[in-house]
Design a protein around this motif. Structure first.
Motif, PDB file in Angstrom:
ATOM      1  N   GLN A   5      -5.583  38.046 -42.548  1.00 52.52           N
ATOM      2  CA  GLN A   5      -4.403  37.232 -42.251  1.00 52.52           C
ATOM      3  C   GLN A   5      -3.985  37.490 -40.813  1.00 52.52           C
ATOM      4  OE1 GLN A   5      -1.384  38.460 -45.119  1.00 52.52           O
ATOM      5  NE2 GLN A   5      -2.148  36.955 -46.597  1.00 52.52           N
ATOM      6  N   LYS A   6      -3.792  36.414 -40.051  1.00 52.53           N
ATOM      7  CA  LYS A   6      -3.331  36.586 -38.668  1.00 52.53           C
ATOM      8  C   LYS A   6      -1.931  35.993 -38.534  1.00 52.53           C
ATOM      9  CE  LYS A   6      -2.637  34.723 -34.403  1.00 52.53           C
ATOM     10  NZ  LYS A   6      -2.141  33.393 -33.957  1.00 52.53           N
ATOM     11  N   TYR A   7      -1.014  36.769 -37.966  1.00 57.01           N
ATOM     12  CA  TYR A   7       0.351  36.295 -37.761  1.00 57.01           C
ATOM     13  C   TYR A   7       0.614  36.146 -36.269  1.00 57.01           C
ATOM     14  CZ  TYR A   7       1.045  37.203 -42.688  1.00 57.01           C
ATOM     15  OH  TYR A   7       0.940  37.167 -44.056  1.00 57.01           O
ATOM     16  N   GLY A   8       0.988  34.933 -35.856  1.00 55.50           N
ATOM     17  CA  GLY A   8       1.223  34.632 -34.447  1.00 55.50           C
ATOM     18  C   GLY A   8       2.569  35.155 -33.969  1.00 55.50           C
ATOM     19  N   GLY A   9       2.803  35.002 -32.669  1.00 59.41           N
ATOM     20  CA  GLY A   9       3.989  35.560 -32.020  1.00 59.41           C
ATOM     21  C   GLY A   9       5.309  35.167 -32.672  1.00 59.41           C
ATOM     22  N   SER A  10       5.451  33.877 -33.057  1.00 60.19           N
ATOM     23  CA  SER A  10       6.730  33.460 -33.626  1.00 60.19           C
ATOM     24  C   SER A  10       6.922  34.048 -35.027  1.00 60.19           C
ATOM     25  CB  SER A  10       6.834  31.940 -33.660  1.00 60.19           C
ATOM     26  OG  SER A  10       5.654  31.417 -34.196  1.00 60.19           O
ATOM     27  N   TYR A 172      -1.610  32.344 -39.809  1.00 60.55           N
ATOM     28  CA  TYR A 172      -0.209  32.010 -40.072  1.00 60.55           C
ATOM     29  C   TYR A 172       0.511  31.734 -38.760  1.00 60.55           C
ATOM     30  CZ  TYR A 172      -0.624  33.435 -44.919  1.00 60.55           C
ATOM     31  OH  TYR A 172      -0.979  33.503 -46.246  1.00 60.55           O
ATOM     32  N   THR A 173       1.151  30.556 -38.702  1.00 59.83           N
ATOM     33  CA  THR A 173       1.821  30.179 -37.474  1.00 59.83           C
ATOM     34  C   THR A 173       3.155  29.503 -37.773  1.00 59.83           C
ATOM     35  OG1 THR A 173       1.492  28.981 -35.391  1.00 59.83           O
ATOM     36  CG2 THR A 173       0.448  28.038 -37.353  1.00 59.83           C
ATOM     37  N   ASP A 174       3.725  28.807 -36.776  1.00 60.99           N
ATOM     38  CA  ASP A 174       5.051  28.224 -36.976  1.00 60.99           C
ATOM     39  C   ASP A 174       5.007  26.745 -37.349  1.00 60.99           C
ATOM     40  OD1 ASP A 174       4.186  27.318 -34.550  1.00 60.99           O
ATOM     41  OD2 ASP A 174       5.937  27.981 -33.401  1.00 60.99           O
ATOM     42  N   VAL A 175       3.811  26.212 -37.565  1.00 64.46           N
ATOM     43  CA  VAL A 175       3.672  24.857 -38.122  1.00 64.46           C
ATOM     44  C   VAL A 175       2.816  24.998 -39.368  1.00 64.46           C
ATOM     45  CG1 VAL A 175       3.930  23.298 -36.150  1.00 64.46           C
ATOM     46  CG2 VAL A 175       1.793  24.536 -36.445  1.00 64.46           C
ATOM     47  N   VAL A 178      -2.695  21.869 -39.011  1.00 66.93           N
ATOM     48  CA  VAL A 178      -3.120  21.116 -37.826  1.00 66.93           C
ATOM     49  C   VAL A 178      -2.682  19.670 -38.019  1.00 66.93           C
ATOM     50  CG1 VAL A 178      -5.087  20.388 -36.427  1.00 66.93           C
ATOM     51  CG2 VAL A 178      -5.119  22.642 -37.551  1.00 66.93           C
ATOM     52  N   TYR A 179      -2.007  19.143 -37.045  1.00 68.75           N
ATOM     53  CA  TYR A 179      -1.464  17.783 -37.120  1.00 68.75           C
ATOM     54  C   TYR A 179      -2.254  16.815 -36.230  1.00 68.75           C
ATOM     55  CZ  TYR A 179       2.670  19.009 -39.841  1.00 68.75           C
ATOM     56  OH  TYR A 179       3.509  19.390 -40.845  1.00 68.75           O
ATOM     57  N   THR A 180      -1.979  15.517 -36.441  1.00 70.85           N
ATOM     58  CA  THR A 180      -2.653  14.483 -35.639  1.00 70.85           C
ATOM     59  C   THR A 180      -2.210  14.523 -34.173  1.00 70.85           C
ATOM     60  OG1 THR A 180      -0.952  12.957 -36.416  1.00 70.85           O
ATOM     61  CG2 THR A 180      -3.093  12.876 -37.534  1.00 70.85           C
ATOM     62  N   ALA A 181      -1.115  15.233 -33.892  1.00 75.46           N
ATOM     63  CA  ALA A 181      -0.662  15.502 -32.521  1.00 75.46           C
ATOM     64  C   ALA A 181       0.311  16.666 -32.635  1.00 75.46           C
ATOM     65  CB  ALA A 181       0.033  14.284 -31.906  1.00 75.46           C
ATOM     66  N   ASP A 182       0.679  17.251 -31.513  1.00 70.34           N
ATOM     67  CA  ASP A 182       1.645  18.348 -31.547  1.00 70.34           C
ATOM     68  C   ASP A 182       2.952  17.835 -32.145  1.00 70.34           C
ATOM     69  OD1 ASP A 182       3.458  20.369 -31.095  1.00 70.34           O
ATOM     70  OD2 ASP A 182       2.741  20.792 -29.062  1.00 70.34           O
ATOM     71  N   PRO A 183       3.350  18.357 -33.316  1.00 68.31           N
ATOM     72  CA  PRO A 183       4.561  17.835 -33.959  1.00 68.31           C
ATOM     73  C   PRO A 183       5.832  18.026 -33.118  1.00 68.31           C
ATOM     74  CG  PRO A 183       3.644  19.689 -35.209  1.00 68.31           C
ATOM     75  CD  PRO A 183       2.671  19.386 -34.114  1.00 68.31           C
ATOM     76  N   ARG A 184       5.771  18.887 -32.120  1.00 66.19           N
ATOM     77  CA  ARG A 184       6.936  19.033 -31.236  1.00 66.19           C
ATOM     78  C   ARG A 184       7.101  17.828 -30.326  1.00 66.19           C
ATOM     79  NH1 ARG A 184       8.278  24.802 -30.849  1.00 66.19           N
ATOM     80  NH2 ARG A 184       6.511  25.883 -31.753  1.00 66.19           N
ATOM     81  N   ILE A 185       6.002  17.116 -30.082  1.00 65.51           N
ATOM     82  CA  ILE A 185       6.034  15.966 -29.168  1.00 65.51           C
ATOM     83  C   ILE A 185       6.058  14.654 -29.937  1.00 65.51           C
ATOM     84  CG2 ILE A 185       4.646  14.715 -27.485  1.00 65.51           C
ATOM     85  CD1 ILE A 185       4.659  16.912 -25.889  1.00 65.51           C
TER      86      ILE A 185
HETATM   87  P1  ADP Z   1       1.089  31.315 -32.704  1.00 60.70           P
HETATM   88  O1  ADP Z   1       2.109  32.052 -31.890  1.00 60.70           O
HETATM   89  O2  ADP Z   1       1.355  31.387 -34.171  1.00 60.70           O
HETATM   90  O3  ADP Z   1      -0.316  31.660 -32.347  1.00 60.70           O
HETATM   91  P2  ADP Z   1       0.916  28.928 -31.114  1.00 60.70           P
HETATM   92  O4  ADP Z   1       2.163  28.636 -30.352  1.00 60.70           O
HETATM   93  O5  ADP Z   1      -0.214  29.544 -30.389  1.00 60.70           O
HETATM   94  O6  ADP Z   1       1.319  29.785 -32.385  1.00 60.70           O
HETATM   95  O7  ADP Z   1       0.381  27.607 -31.804  1.00 60.70           O
HETATM   96  C1  ADP Z   1       1.238  26.849 -32.656  1.00 60.70           C
HETATM   97  C2  ADP Z   1       1.812  25.689 -31.895  1.00 60.70           C
HETATM   98  O8  ADP Z   1       0.756  24.793 -31.553  1.00 60.70           O
HETATM   99  C3  ADP Z   1       2.774  24.837 -32.667  1.00 60.70           C
HETATM  100  O9  ADP Z   1       4.080  25.328 -32.587  1.00 60.70           O
HETATM  101  C4  ADP Z   1       2.625  23.458 -32.043  1.00 60.70           C
HETATM  102  O10 ADP Z   1       3.711  23.151 -31.185  1.00 60.70           O
HETATM  103  C5  ADP Z   1       1.360  23.568 -31.208  1.00 60.70           C
HETATM  104  N1  ADP Z   1       0.433  22.475 -31.459  1.00 60.70           N
HETATM  105  C6  ADP Z   1      -0.170  21.729 -30.492  1.00 60.70           C
HETATM  106  N2  ADP Z   1      -0.936  20.794 -31.020  1.00 60.70           N
HETATM  107  C7  ADP Z   1      -0.868  20.929 -32.368  1.00 60.70           C
HETATM  108  C8  ADP Z   1      -1.460  20.233 -33.471  1.00 60.70           C
HETATM  109  N3  ADP Z   1      -2.308  19.208 -33.282  1.00 60.70           N
HETATM  110  N4  ADP Z   1      -1.162  20.641 -34.721  1.00 60.70           N
HETATM  111  C9  ADP Z   1      -0.316  21.683 -34.922  1.00 60.70           C
HETATM  112  N5  ADP Z   1       0.288  22.362 -33.923  1.00 60.70           N
HETATM  113  C10 ADP Z   1       0.017  22.004 -32.654  1.00 60.70           C
END
Ligand code: ADP
Ligand code: ASP
Ligand code: MG
Length: 428
Positions: A5-10, A172-175, A178-185
């Motif tokens: 299991q990998k946990y990212g920074g957030s 494990y991350t904060d989304v 994987v989405y069709t685009a960055d959900p933040r944008i």
């Molecule tokens: P972590 O700190 O867990 O490694 P990252 O910040 O490296 O997390 O990666 C997660 C982020 O990647 C998300 O918050 C999201 O904004 C961004 N992101 C960019 N493109 C995508 C995508 N296609 N699907 C999901 N997340 C994406």
């Protein structure tokens, strides 16, 4: 079964979140699994450390920068080990070096060349949860500590999953996938249930930083199944796998990258050997080059433009300034206000008109294209950085990626569930 299991920074941004991660790890342990946890540095720690270094030196010595940056992950691993102990589990934290992550000697972007997980296995055999600091290793030759490039903890996790023959590698991350685009944008972006290694590789190379490019390469080369999911929920995420028995997706997503700059060498004499010289020197200096464009020459000179990571900019500039007199070019400019937008889809190789649709969408959104490059399953453009959000949204809309049931552009694609646009027989 071994679970990595990998946990990212957030996911480990503060001590409360670290305690929550400990609960999740404990749950996996109670499920009867041997658990190896890979952690990133807390929150924006790596950025802060980089800022501090840059306040002291424009081009810090790679060895020392790596020594500095690896400290971030060591903080997380020790705190998580303490949190496990609080919950009544024994845990052993290990640095990348202790965990057997052996790399080459390229500071800042070292490649893993071997994994010798003896101490991890020993820890598991003794019944411990093993916690490994991500993003770092040790050079086989120099014996110095190295880092694997931004986002490198993903690669640590995949490499360990391969070496330990783990049942699954969970990122494990904060989304929640994987989405069709960055959900933040793109708020309407859709989660993909599955994506192939090839498509994920292009998405990651295009800047979708949810997985580091090298982690996807590693997963593909070693047949590791990766599950990208949220550390804040228990919902199923996205499976990244070899794509066997997958229906062909026409378009899987749009990626963007604001982490690159555009370097232009003006007035380059149009004669053999100049490009070879420039790019050989850049390669020797470990500068990663992305898109390259050379203009048609006029008056015997031409311009060469290419994109490269912002972090490599100062080094590349210094190197090329020194080379200018020798190659007889006029000047170098480095433009940091650019962004790359990429459209990715395995189905595009058999579908004409995809590029035209993408360019028309950008034009309708008033976005000027400065550079173009393509692969069989990707089209990338360089644009102004401030146009990135409308550009990504426009391209996402043009291919109908938001809604699974809405027909795509020109009726060439039809509804899909779970992944990107699928190619139906009628379209093929
Ligand atoms: P972590 O700190 O867990 O490694 P990252 O910040 O490296 O997390 O990666 C997660 C982020 O990647 C998300 O918050 C999201 O904004 C961004 N992101 C960019 N493109 C995508 C995508 N296609 N699907 C999901 N997340 C994406
Ligand atoms: N902490 C490192 C970074 O911010 C590595 C990682 O998070 O994967 O890039
Ligand atoms: Mg990351």
């Amino acid at each position: 079964m071994i679970v990595v299991q990998k946990y990212g920074g957030s996911s480990v941004a503060d001590t409360d979140r670290i305690k929550r991660v400990a609960q999740r790890v404990a749950a996996a342990r109670r499920g009867g699994h041997d658990v190896v946890v890979v952690v990133s540095a807390m929150g924006k720690t790596t950025d802060s450390l980089l800022r501090q270094a840059s306040e002291i030196s424009v081009i810090p010595p790679g060895r020392e920068l790596d020594m500095l940056l690896t400290a971030g992950e060591r903080i997380s691993m020790a705190l998580l080990a303490m949190a496990m102990h609080e919950l009544g589990y024994t845990a052993r934290s290990l640095t990348g070096s202790q965990a057997g992550i052996i790399t080459d000697a390229v500071h800042g972007k070292a490649r893993i060349i071997d994994v010798t997980p003896g101490r991890i296995r020993q820890g598991l055999d003794e019944g411990h949860v093993v916690i490994v600091a991500g993003f770092q290793g040790v050079s086989r030759d120099s014996k110095d500590v190295t880092t694997l490039g931004r986002g490198g903890s993903d690669t640590t996790a995949v490499a360990l999953a391969a070496a330990l023959d783990a049942g699954v590698c969970e990122i494990y991350t904060d989304v929640d996938g994987v989405y069709t685009a960055d959900p933040r944008i793109v708020p309407g972006a859709r989660k993909l249930a599955r994506v192939s290694h090839e498509e994920m590789l292009e998405l990651a190379a295009g800047g979708a930083k949810v997985l580091q490019v090298r982690s996807v390469e590693y997963a593909r080369n070693h047949g590791v199944a990766v599950h990208v999911r949220s550390s804040f929920s228990y919902s199923e995420g996205t499976w990244v796998d070899n794509g066997d028995d997958m229906e062909q997706a026409m378009i899987s997503g749009v990626a963007h990258d604001t982490g690159e700059g555009k370097l232009v060498i003006r007035g380059v004499p149009d004669k053999p050997g100049v490009a070879a010289r420039v790019f050989t020197d850049l390669a020797r200096a470990n500068v990663n080059i992305d898109m390259i464009v050379q203009n048609v020459s006029s008056d015997g000179t031409t311009d060469i433009s290419f994109t490269l990571p912002l972090a490599d900019g100062p080094r590349a500039q210094l190197l090329l300034e020194a080379l200018l007199p020798e190659i007889g070019a006029e000047e170098i400019t480095f433009d940091t206000d650019v962004a790359k937008v990429s459209l990715i889809g395995a189905g595009m190789k058999t579908h004409p008109g995809v590029a035209a649709t993408m360019f028309a969408a950008l034009s309708d959104a008033g976005v000027n294209i400065e550079m173009i490059s393509t692969s069989t399953i990707r089209i990338s453009v360089v644009i102004r950085a401030d146009a990135v959000a409308p550009a990504v949204q426009a391209v996402h809309d043009a291919f109908g990626l938001a809604e699974p049931d809405v027909a795509g552009v020109g009726g060439r694609v039809s509804g899909a569930s779970g992944r990107g646009r699928r190619v139906t027989e009628a379209q093929a």
